[in-house]
Design an enzyme around this catalytic site. Structure first.
Site, short mmCIF file in Angstrom:
data_model
loop_
_atom_site.label_atom_id
_atom_site.label_comp_id
_atom_site.label_asym_id
_atom_site.label_seq_id
_atom_site.Cartn_x
_atom_site.Cartn_y
_atom_site.Cartn_z
N LYS A 13 -18.19 30.76 -28.37
CA LYS A 13 -18.40 29.95 -27.16
C LYS A 13 -17.62 30.46 -25.96
O LYS A 13 -16.52 30.99 -26.07
CB LYS A 13 -17.98 28.48 -27.42
CG LYS A 13 -18.88 27.76 -28.40
CD LYS A 13 -20.27 27.47 -27.85
CE LYS A 13 -20.31 26.29 -26.93
NZ LYS A 13 -20.02 25.02 -27.58
N GLU A 25 -19.06 22.28 -15.09
CA GLU A 25 -19.35 20.95 -15.62
C GLU A 25 -18.49 19.89 -14.93
O GLU A 25 -18.95 18.80 -14.61
CB GLU A 25 -19.11 20.91 -17.12
CG GLU A 25 -20.07 21.80 -17.90
CD GLU A 25 -19.59 22.01 -19.33
OE1 GLU A 25 -19.98 21.20 -20.18
OE2 GLU A 25 -18.81 22.95 -19.58
N ASN A 31 -17.38 28.52 -22.47
CA ASN A 31 -17.90 27.31 -21.81
C ASN A 31 -17.64 27.31 -20.31
O ASN A 31 -16.55 27.65 -19.87
CB ASN A 31 -17.26 26.06 -22.44
CG ASN A 31 -17.65 25.91 -23.90
OD1 ASN A 31 -18.73 26.31 -24.30
ND2 ASN A 31 -16.75 25.33 -24.69
N SER A 40 0.84 -1.21 0.00
CA SER A 40 0.00 0.00 0.00
C SER A 40 0.87 1.26 0.00
O SER A 40 0.35 2.37 0.01
CB SER A 40 -0.92 0.00 1.22
OG SER A 40 -0.17 -0.17 2.41
N THR A 45 -40.07 26.12 -10.07
CA THR A 45 -40.35 24.75 -9.64
C THR A 45 -40.49 23.97 -10.94
O THR A 45 -40.97 24.53 -11.94
CB THR A 45 -41.65 24.64 -8.81
OG1 THR A 45 -42.73 25.14 -9.59
CG2 THR A 45 -41.56 25.43 -7.50
N HIS A 46 -40.04 22.75 -10.97
CA HIS A 46 -40.03 21.94 -12.21
C HIS A 46 -39.24 22.65 -13.31
O HIS A 46 -39.48 22.40 -14.48
CB HIS A 46 -41.45 21.65 -12.72
CG HIS A 46 -42.41 21.22 -11.66
ND1 HIS A 46 -42.63 19.89 -11.35
CD2 HIS A 46 -43.18 21.93 -10.80
CE1 HIS A 46 -43.51 19.81 -10.36
NE2 HIS A 46 -43.86 21.04 -10.00
N SER A 96 -13.91 27.71 -27.36
CA SER A 96 -13.96 26.55 -28.23
C SER A 96 -12.96 26.76 -29.36
O SER A 96 -12.78 27.88 -29.83
CB SER A 96 -15.37 26.38 -28.80
OG SER A 96 -15.31 25.68 -30.01
N TYR A 105 -9.45 -6.91 12.54
CA TYR A 105 -8.81 -6.41 11.32
C TYR A 105 -8.75 -7.49 10.25
O TYR A 105 -8.45 -8.65 10.52
CB TYR A 105 -7.37 -5.94 11.63
CG TYR A 105 -6.63 -5.43 10.40
CD1 TYR A 105 -6.75 -4.11 9.99
CD2 TYR A 105 -5.84 -6.29 9.63
CE1 TYR A 105 -6.10 -3.65 8.85
CE2 TYR A 105 -5.19 -5.84 8.48
CZ TYR A 105 -5.33 -4.52 8.11
OH TYR A 105 -4.69 -4.07 6.98
N1 ARG Z 1 -1.08 -1.41 5.37
C1 ARG Z 1 -2.01 -1.94 6.29
C2 ARG Z 1 -3.38 -1.27 6.12
O1 ARG Z 1 -3.44 -0.29 5.50
C3 ARG Z 1 -1.56 -1.72 7.69
C4 ARG Z 1 -2.08 -2.70 8.67
C5 ARG Z 1 -1.48 -4.05 8.42
N2 ARG Z 1 -1.88 -4.99 9.41
C6 ARG Z 1 -1.74 -6.29 9.25
N3 ARG Z 1 -2.16 -7.06 10.20
N4 ARG Z 1 -1.25 -6.79 8.15
O2 ARG Z 1 -4.37 -1.75 6.55
#
Ligand code: ARG
Length: 462
Positions: free
Chosen positions: A287, A294, A289, A27, A159-160, A281, A321
């Site tokens: 134009k 948007e 825009n 991560s 309204t509408h 544009s 967890y």
């Molecule tokens: N990178 C993990 C997360 O975002 C951290 C926690 C990891 N814990 C574990 N028991 N592997 O959740």
């Protein structure tokens, strides 16, 4: 023969799965954003470990100093993040080890990545609540500026999306101020509820070390420690509440964006976006825009998406967890980033746009917008039951439609063919200014009401 077969898929698995496992497991690509929170959490933990005698003061000092170095390396871009070390927690700890040596290994006493990530993410989301609040206050001020300038500018109320009754520009702007105030209170409410500390829950069951959870909670600005360690490591309600509040706020932004798109069209001409907030544009020179409006309207989808995604990640997860929960961060980051961007763009557009007072008034004066005022006059002055007054007014609208004019353009004689008792003073209520001036009920559109509301907001927002 079996050896060959083994070699074949053994070869595939020895290299392939490891790389893919790392790709799905790491991560660090996104949770490096949590570095400041991770380091704040670790410093608070180290202080507490020393204060309770779990580690020595010397070790704690080395750890805390080392963590400052790690953070400055990260902040200056001099840190080599490693996917093999999975996440921000292990990246930081591993570098700390390189810097301070043996004491680094003592930091993880009485702690787990499970409570660590829960702390980091909570601190991050808490900051986002504060940022959202400040951005919303800025947007409210921009809207208030518009409201004060045009407290008595008449425009059609819809309204509408059909012309309904004349209202004032200031009233319309303040409607959004109210919405964004509720958004602020939702973020504030979520912030209050999330402000409890999971630190010290450890992996899930708490710890046998004599830790002081009050101390770390206080150090990190939390109101108190969470009271159940199982809940502490598995709760992501705080992020969900943030995403829910963000989604409602985003919905408000998209409604407003839609109005700006409509209002800036050649058919409406209610507002002119400044050059800073318009694009041209490449082929059609006329134009102008409203791209920012948007894009705000469209970006909202990602915010709703993040909310649904995290609800889906969390549903059905057994305590406590599970690695599923690592999927809480990326979309929350994206939603928060895009909410902030949308708020900033909306604030800029609103502050810089110019309402076209003449077009607003012209539009308000067409579409029989004062028909209700006429019906009310018939009730008040001639004593007609409202249903009959509605019918008489309907006939007069039909007559005006036939003559291709609006209600104030009918003559008194025309009107008297529909109801003989109608008097000349009826014309007083057919003008759009008179119409809005008369809407003096609490929260009504009369300029006097709008000015009073604007004064209230000016005082509150300053
Ligand atoms: N990178 C993990 C997360 O975002 C951290 C926690 C990891 N814990 C574990 N028991 N592997 O959740």
């Amino acid at each position: 023969m079996t050896k060959t077969a083994n070699t074949m898929w053994g070869g595939r698995f020895a290299a392939g799965p490891d790389a893919i496992m790392e790709a799905i497991n790491a991560s660090i690509g996104y949770d490096q954003r949590l570095a400041p929170q991770d380091i704040a959490g670790s410093r608070a933990h180290a202080t507490m470990l020393a204060a309770t005698g779990i580690i020595t003061d010397t070790d704690a000092a080395a750890i805390k100093e080392g963590l400052v170095t790690v953070l400055s390396e990260i902040e200056t871009g001099n840190f080599a993040f490693s996917a093999a070390l999975e996440d921000i927690h292990m990246n930081v700890e591993s570098r700390l080890k390189e810097i301070v040596g043996e004491p680094a290994g003592r930091l993880h006493t009485a702690r787990s990545r499970n409570d660590q990530v829960a702390v980091d993410f909570r601190l991050w989301v808490r900051d986002q609540c504060d940022l959202a609040d400040a951005a919303l206050a800025g947007l409210q001020k921009a809207l208030l500026g518009q409201a004060e300038a045009g407290a008595d500018w008449v425009m059609p109320g819809f309204t509408h999306l059909q012309t309904a009754q004349p209202v004032t520009w200031g009233h319309h702007m303040l409607a959004y101020v109210e919405m964004f105030e509720r958004d602020r209170s939702r973020f504030a409410d979520a912030r209050k509820r999330m402000n409890t500390s999971p630190l010290g829950a450890a992996a899930l069951a708490g710890t046998s070390f004599p830790i002081d959870r009050e101390m770390t909670a206080k150090e990190l600005g939390f109101d108190r420690p969470m009271t159940n360690s199982l809940d502490a490591v598995s709760d992501r309600d705080f992020a969900l509440e943030f995403l829910a509040a963000s989604s409602i706020c985003a919905m408000h932004l998209s409604r407003m964006a839609e109005e700006l798109v409509i209002w800036s069209s050649a058919q409406f001409r209610f507002v002119k976006m400044s050059d800073k907030w318009s694009t041209g544009s490449s082929i059609m020179p006329q134009k102008r825009n409203p791209d920012a409006a948007e894009l705000i309207r469209a970006k909202i989808g990602r915010i709703f998406g993040a909310n649904v995604a995290l609800m889906t990640v969390m549903k059905g997860l057994p305590l406590t967890y599970s690695k599923d929960m690592q999927e809480d961060k990326e979309q929350t980051f994206d939603a928060a980033d895009n909410l902030m961007l949308a708020l900033a763009a909306m604030t800029g557009m609103v502050a810089d746009m110019t309402a076209n007072r003449e077009s607003l008034r012209q539009a308000a004066s067409s579409g029989f917008s004062t028909a209700t005022d006429l019906a009310d006059w018939l009730v008040r002055e001639l004593g007609l039951p409202f249903r009959d007054a509605h019918h008489v007014t309907g006939s007069l609208v039909a007559m005006a439609e036939g003559k291709e004019c609006d209600l104030p353009d009918l003559t008194l004689a025309d009107m008297q063919t529909v109801h003989a008792d109608i008097r000349a003073d009826v014309f007083d209520v057919l003008g759009v200014e008179n119409s809005v001036d008369s809407r003096m009920s609490l929260g009504g559109t009369a300029p006097a009401q709008v000015r009073a509301q604007a004064a209230y907001w000016r005082e509150k927002l300053e």
